[in-house]
Design a protein around this motif. Structure first.
Motif, PDB file in Angstrom:
ATOM      1  N   UNK A   1       0.879  -1.166   0.000  1.00 41.14           N
ATOM      2  CA  UNK A   1       0.000   0.000   0.000  1.00 41.14           C
ATOM      3  C   UNK A   1       0.915   1.214   0.000  1.00 41.14           C
ATOM      4  N   UNK A   2       0.704   2.127  -0.953  1.00 41.21           N
ATOM      5  CA  UNK A   2       1.564   3.304  -1.119  1.00 41.21           C
ATOM      6  C   UNK A   2       0.781   4.575  -0.821  1.00 41.21           C
ATOM      7  N   UNK A   3       1.394   5.473  -0.045  1.00 44.30           N
ATOM      8  CA  UNK A   3       0.788   6.775   0.246  1.00 44.30           C
ATOM      9  C   UNK A   3       1.758   7.874  -0.183  1.00 44.30           C
ATOM     10  N   UNK A   4       1.305   8.764  -1.064  1.00 43.02           N
ATOM     11  CA  UNK A   4       2.103   9.901  -1.495  1.00 43.02           C
ATOM     12  C   UNK A   4       1.859  11.039  -0.510  1.00 43.02           C
ATOM     13  N   UNK A   5       2.918  11.482   0.171  1.00 42.51           N
ATOM     14  CA  UNK A   5       2.756  12.492   1.211  1.00 42.51           C
ATOM     15  C   UNK A   5       3.247  13.873   0.811  1.00 42.51           C
ATOM     16  N   UNK A   6       3.981  13.999  -0.310  1.00 44.71           N
ATOM     17  CA  UNK A   6       4.464  15.311  -0.729  1.00 44.71           C
ATOM     18  C   UNK A   6       4.722  15.290  -2.226  1.00 44.71           C
ATOM     19  N   UNK A   7       4.356  16.391  -2.881  1.00 40.53           N
ATOM     20  CA  UNK A   7       4.589  16.518  -4.319  1.00 40.53           C
ATOM     21  C   UNK A   7       5.167  17.899  -4.592  1.00 40.53           C
ATOM     22  N   UNK A   8       6.271  17.947  -5.315  1.00 37.72           N
ATOM     23  CA  UNK A   8       6.917  19.208  -5.684  1.00 37.72           C
ATOM     24  C   UNK A   8       7.251  19.159  -7.170  1.00 37.72           C
ATOM     25  N   UNK A   9       6.437  19.844  -7.979  1.00 39.43           N
ATOM     26  CA  UNK A   9       6.651  19.819  -9.421  1.00 39.43           C
ATOM     27  C   UNK A   9       6.528  18.407  -9.960  1.00 39.43           C
ATOM     28  N   UNK A  10       7.564  17.919 -10.642  1.00 37.65           N
ATOM     29  CA  UNK A  10       7.485  16.569 -11.234  1.00 37.65           C
ATOM     30  C   UNK A  10       7.850  15.441 -10.266  1.00 37.65           C
ATOM     31  N   UNK A  11       8.126  15.770  -9.005  1.00 37.01           N
ATOM     32  CA  UNK A  11       8.599  14.759  -8.053  1.00 37.01           C
ATOM     33  C   UNK A  11       7.536  14.481  -6.993  1.00 37.01           C
ATOM     34  N   UNK A  12       7.249  13.193  -6.765  1.00 37.55           N
ATOM     35  CA  UNK A  12       6.336  12.748  -5.714  1.00 37.55           C
ATOM     36  C   UNK A  12       7.122  11.893  -4.728  1.00 37.55           C
ATOM     37  N   UNK A  13       6.956  12.189  -3.435  1.00 42.83           N
ATOM     38  CA  UNK A  13       7.584  11.400  -2.385  1.00 42.83           C
ATOM     39  C   UNK A  13       6.513  10.541  -1.725  1.00 42.83           C
ATOM     40  N   UNK A  14       6.823   9.262  -1.501  1.00 40.77           N
ATOM     41  CA  UNK A  14       5.834   8.337  -0.954  1.00 40.77           C
ATOM     42  C   UNK A  14       6.439   7.425   0.096  1.00 40.77           C
ATOM     43  N   UNK A  15       5.551   6.771   0.823  1.00 42.47           N
ATOM     44  CA  UNK A  15       5.933   5.716   1.741  1.00 42.47           C
ATOM     45  C   UNK A  15       5.091   4.492   1.425  1.00 42.47           C
ATOM     46  N   UNK A  16       5.683   3.322   1.535  1.00 42.47           N
ATOM     47  CA  UNK A  16       4.969   2.070   1.273  1.00 42.47           C
ATOM     48  C   UNK A  16       5.015   1.176   2.498  1.00 42.47           C
ATOM     49  N   UNK A  17       3.899   0.523   2.767  1.00 41.90           N
ATOM     50  CA  UNK A  17       3.850  -0.569   3.723  1.00 41.90           C
ATOM     51  C   UNK A  17       3.778  -1.851   2.921  1.00 41.90           C
ATOM     52  N   UNK A  18       4.733  -2.739   3.084  1.00 38.30           N
ATOM     53  CA  UNK A  18       4.816  -3.943   2.252  1.00 38.30           C
ATOM     54  C   UNK A  18       4.844  -5.196   3.118  1.00 38.30           C
ATOM     55  N   UNK A  19       4.263  -6.263   2.590  1.00 37.38           N
ATOM     56  CA  UNK A  19       4.268  -7.578   3.228  1.00 37.38           C
ATOM     57  C   UNK A  19       4.850  -8.557   2.222  1.00 37.38           C
ATOM     58  N   UNK A  20       5.866  -9.306   2.602  1.00 37.31           N
ATOM     59  CA  UNK A  20       6.586 -10.162   1.658  1.00 37.31           C
ATOM     60  C   UNK A  20       6.478 -11.638   2.022  1.00 37.31           C
ATOM     61  N   UNK A  21       6.222 -12.456   1.008  1.00 33.16           N
ATOM     62  CA  UNK A  21       6.362 -13.912   1.117  1.00 33.16           C
ATOM     63  C   UNK A  21       7.492 -14.291   0.180  1.00 33.16           C
ATOM     64  N   UNK A  22       8.472 -15.064   0.665  1.00 38.05           N
ATOM     65  CA  UNK A  22       9.562 -15.429  -0.225  1.00 38.05           C
ATOM     66  C   UNK A  22      10.116 -16.806   0.101  1.00 38.05           C
ATOM     67  N   UNK A  23      10.909 -17.293  -0.823  1.00 35.29           N
ATOM     68  CA  UNK A  23      11.619 -18.550  -0.613  1.00 35.29           C
ATOM     69  C   UNK A  23      13.018 -18.392  -1.186  1.00 35.29           C
TER      70      UNK A  23
END
Length: 177
Positions: free
Chosen positions: A88-110
């Motif tokens: 799930x990604x949330x964009x918290x700041x935008x300045x011109x062509x740049x967007x800053x975001x934070x992601x909460x991620x859950x991983x399954x791997x082998x």
């Protein structure tokens, strides 16, 4: 649980294929780590490729998933990694062509090692940024700063986690539909 994540990923893919807010892209990651323990020096190298697909729910929220493959070399030991990571990604700041975001991620791997196959899971907080090149094409960069993961079983179980300045930065592209 794995079937539930796979089903959720397939639903995201199906919705994204027909939706206006859909995006497709991916990242390539490189990690280099050196450490010294008890006067022993070790060096780890990793490379990963993660194609991803997602959907922009609003201007600030997006959901998506990536499927990753990677290779790690730790001294003389080599590991091949496969995983799926819904986020799930949330964009918290935008300045011109740049967007800053934070992601909460859950991983399954082998991981396939010389000792067999280890399965694991993890959660992570990943900050990043998107730089708009055109209305549809963006450059993507992100790294992991907070994580917890478990892999293996029994006495071979490994738990890792904490607040980190990551040694792995992932760079890629995102194409909006």
């Amino acid at each position: 649980m794995k079937k539930l994540v796979l089903l959720a990923t397939l639903i995201i893919v199906a919705i994204s294929a027909q939706a206006r807010g859909a995006y497709f892209g991916g990242v390539v990651g490189l990690s280099l780590e050196s450490s010294t323990k008890a006067e022993k020096y070790s060096f780890k190298t990793g490379l990963s490729v993660e194609p991803e697909i997602g959907y922009n729910i609003t201007d600030n929220f997006a959901i998506g998933a990536s499927v990753g493959a990677g290779f790690n070399l730790d001294g003389g030991d080599a590991n091949t990694l496969l995983g799926i990571t819904p986020y799930l990604r949330y964009t918290f700041f935008e300045a011109g062509p740049v967007k800053f975001f934070g992601e909460g991620a859950f991983t399954f791997d082998s991981a396939a090692t010389e000792y067999g196959i280890d399965k694991g899971w993890g959660v992570a907080v990943r900050p990043g940024m998107l730089v708009r090149i055109t209305s549809r094409l963006h450059l993507l960069g992100r790294m992991t700063v907070l994580r917890y993961s478990e892999a293996g079983k029994g006495e071979n179980k490994i738990r890792e986690g904490g607040l980190t300045i990551s040694d792995a930065i992932s760079l890629g592209v995102q194409i909006n539909f």
